[in-house]
Scaffold this active site. Structure first.
Site, short mmCIF file in Angstrom:
data_model
loop_
_atom_site.label_atom_id
_atom_site.label_comp_id
_atom_site.label_asym_id
_atom_site.label_seq_id
_atom_site.Cartn_x
_atom_site.Cartn_y
_atom_site.Cartn_z
N HIS A 91 0.83 -1.22 0.00
CA HIS A 91 0.00 0.00 0.00
C HIS A 91 0.86 1.27 0.00
CE1 HIS A 91 -0.05 -0.74 4.62
NE2 HIS A 91 0.92 0.10 4.34
N HIS A 129 -1.98 4.30 9.91
CA HIS A 129 -0.68 5.00 9.93
C HIS A 129 -0.79 6.34 10.66
CE1 HIS A 129 -0.24 2.19 6.55
NE2 HIS A 129 1.06 2.28 6.70
N HIS A 146 10.16 -3.97 4.12
CA HIS A 146 10.59 -2.57 4.00
C HIS A 146 10.86 -1.97 5.37
CE1 HIS A 146 6.18 -2.04 4.41
NE2 HIS A 146 6.26 -0.72 4.44
N GLU A 206 4.21 -5.37 8.54
CA GLU A 206 2.85 -5.27 7.98
C GLU A 206 2.39 -6.61 7.39
OE1 GLU A 206 2.79 -0.51 6.82
OE2 GLU A 206 3.17 -1.96 5.23
C1 DHB Z 1 6.03 3.35 2.12
C2 DHB Z 1 5.53 2.08 2.43
C3 DHB Z 1 4.48 1.94 3.34
O1 DHB Z 1 3.94 0.74 3.70
C4 DHB Z 1 3.92 3.06 3.94
O2 DHB Z 1 2.87 2.89 4.77
C5 DHB Z 1 4.43 4.32 3.66
C6 DHB Z 1 5.49 4.47 2.75
C7 DHB Z 1 7.15 3.52 1.12
O3 DHB Z 1 7.80 2.55 0.71
O4 DHB Z 1 7.35 4.66 0.68
FE FE Z 2 2.48 0.98 5.45
#
Ligand code: DHB
Ligand code: FE
Length: 285
Positions: free
Chosen positions: A12, A59, A193, A240
């Site tokens: 997302h 978030h 990530h 996540e």
């Molecule tokens: C990014 C990824 C995410 O899951 C999020 O909530 C906000 C930013 C990103 O990779 O930029």
């Molecule tokens: Fe996220």
């Protein structure tokens, strides 16, 4: 009785919203990601859900670090999009179903999940991006949404085992909902990530592959790691994956992987899109 027809699992990343707003789907940077939705679009033409039950993390729009429910279930009559920018225009409210939400809530409490019930919930990029990706041409949504929020942000985090059990309890609720209704499940976020700290930019294709390979037919394999193990393996936002694990539990068994796309990176994220279907789905002609 209500039946689960399938599950859409996707990252997302908010920047995807900017790409949608600018029409960059065929741009060389974005195309490998957006192409992953082609089989999802084809399948959704033949499979129109009455309800969409989603698993995602907030978030900072509904809950902040001062008040962070481990599991939260929406029970609103409608959900307004109030994302934090990045270019995706705010879209129409998504209708909710207080009746179905309360059935799920009652079942979860009977199953001994101490959840927070939310009679209001705003939609952030964890839902707006997956909705827009799945139905890019819809101006308003004709299904009803039941959003389930999972804390992937503030420690202590729920365990993968508990997330899977939550999803399975939601499946039990769906199966006992006395309506001739088709239910689609969403799991959003991930894959690996990390957005900040010393490891900012960290991704782990090996762990992502482990998740993608096991989630359809052996989701319990993902519970061998603790939440903290997953933060180490997948990054502080890679956790996540808990949303995916819960969503997989909510699908019931068995499921079939109908399409899988993995593309690294989109923004700071190893991005993935997976469609899983059940025996109650109609195959594209
Ligand atoms: C990014 C990824 C995410 O899951 C999020 O909530 C906000 C930013 C990103 O990779 O930029
Ligand atoms: Fe996220």
């Amino acid at each position: 009785m209500a039946k689960v027809i399938g599950g859409v699992f996707t990252s997302h990343v908010p920047a995807i919203g900017g790409a949608i707003a600018k029409g960059l789907q065929d741009d060389p940077y974005w195309k490998p990601f957006f192409d992953g939705f082609k089989p999802v679009h084809e399948w959704l033409k033949h499979n129109k859900p009455d309800y969409v039950v989603t698993f995602s993390n907030d978030h900072g729009l509904n809950f902040f670090l001062d008040k962070m429910p481990t599991f939260a279930v929406g029970a609103a009559a409608q959900y307004d999009n109030a994302d934090e920018g990045w270019g995706l225009p705010i879209f129409n409210s998504v209708p909710g179903s207080p009746d179905f939400s309360w059935h799920i809530i009652n079942t979860l409490v009977e199953e001994e999940f101490d959840i927070v019930t939310c009679q209001e919930m705003l939609i952030d990029h964890a839902l707006s991006i997956p909705l827009e990706l799945s139905w890019p041409d819809l101006k308003s949504y004709d299904f009803k949404l039941v959003p389930v929020g999972i804390n992937t942000v503030q420690h202590p985090l729920p365990s993968p085992k508990r997330a899977l059990a939550l999803g399975r309890a939601v499946h039990k609720a769906i199966q006992s909902w006395d309506a001739d209704a088709k239910v689609l499940i969403f799991g959003t976020g991930g894959l690996s990530h990390q957005l900040d700290g010393e490891r900012a930019g960290f991704m782990n294709p090996d762990y992502d592959k482990f998740c993608l390979d096991n989630l359809p037919s052996n989701p319990d394999a993902l519970t061998q790691h603790s939440a903290l193990d997953i933060v180490e393996l997948s990054g502080s936002q890679g956790i996540e994956i808990l949303n995916w694990i819960a969503a997989r539990g909510a699908m019931g068994d068995p499921v079939k992987e109908a399409s899988r796309n993995y593309h690294i990176p989109i923004s700071n994220t190893a991005a993935a899109t997976v469609l899983m279907t059940t025996e109650h789905a109609l195959a594209p002609a």
